[in-house]
Design an enzyme around this catalytic site. Structure first.
Site, short mmCIF file in Angstrom:
data_model
loop_
_atom_site.label_atom_id
_atom_site.label_comp_id
_atom_site.label_asym_id
_atom_site.label_seq_id
_atom_site.Cartn_x
_atom_site.Cartn_y
_atom_site.Cartn_z
N PRO A 2 3.33 -21.38 -6.45
CA PRO A 2 1.99 -21.47 -5.88
C PRO A 2 1.25 -20.14 -5.99
CG PRO A 2 3.64 -22.33 -4.35
CD PRO A 2 4.37 -21.63 -5.44
N ILE A 3 -0.01 -20.22 -6.39
CA ILE A 3 -0.88 -19.05 -6.45
C ILE A 3 -2.10 -19.35 -5.60
CG2 ILE A 3 -2.25 -17.53 -7.93
CD1 ILE A 3 -0.39 -18.42 -10.26
#
Length: 61
Positions: A2-3
């Site tokens: 996840p970013i």
């Protein structure tokens, strides 16, 4: 991996932004089950004279 990208108007204390980053990382970890080591969080701070609502700059509000 996840970013998470957060865009804020500049002016907050660094400690406040750092705590926000930690809180977001832990929330993603808890809600998605992603390992903390795989989570990327970054903050873009925008000057108030570079952000507008309609044609009104935040620095004018």
């Amino acid at each position: 991996m996840p970013i998470i990208q957060i865009t804020l108007l500049e002016g907050r204390e660094p400690e406040v932004v750092e705590q926000c980053i930690r809180n977001v990382a832990h929330t993603i970890h808890e809600s998605l089950g992603a390992p903390l080591s795989s989570i990327r969080v970054y903050v873009n701070e925008v000057p108030k004279n570079y952000y507008a609502v309609g044609d009104k700059l935040k620095s004018e509000m």
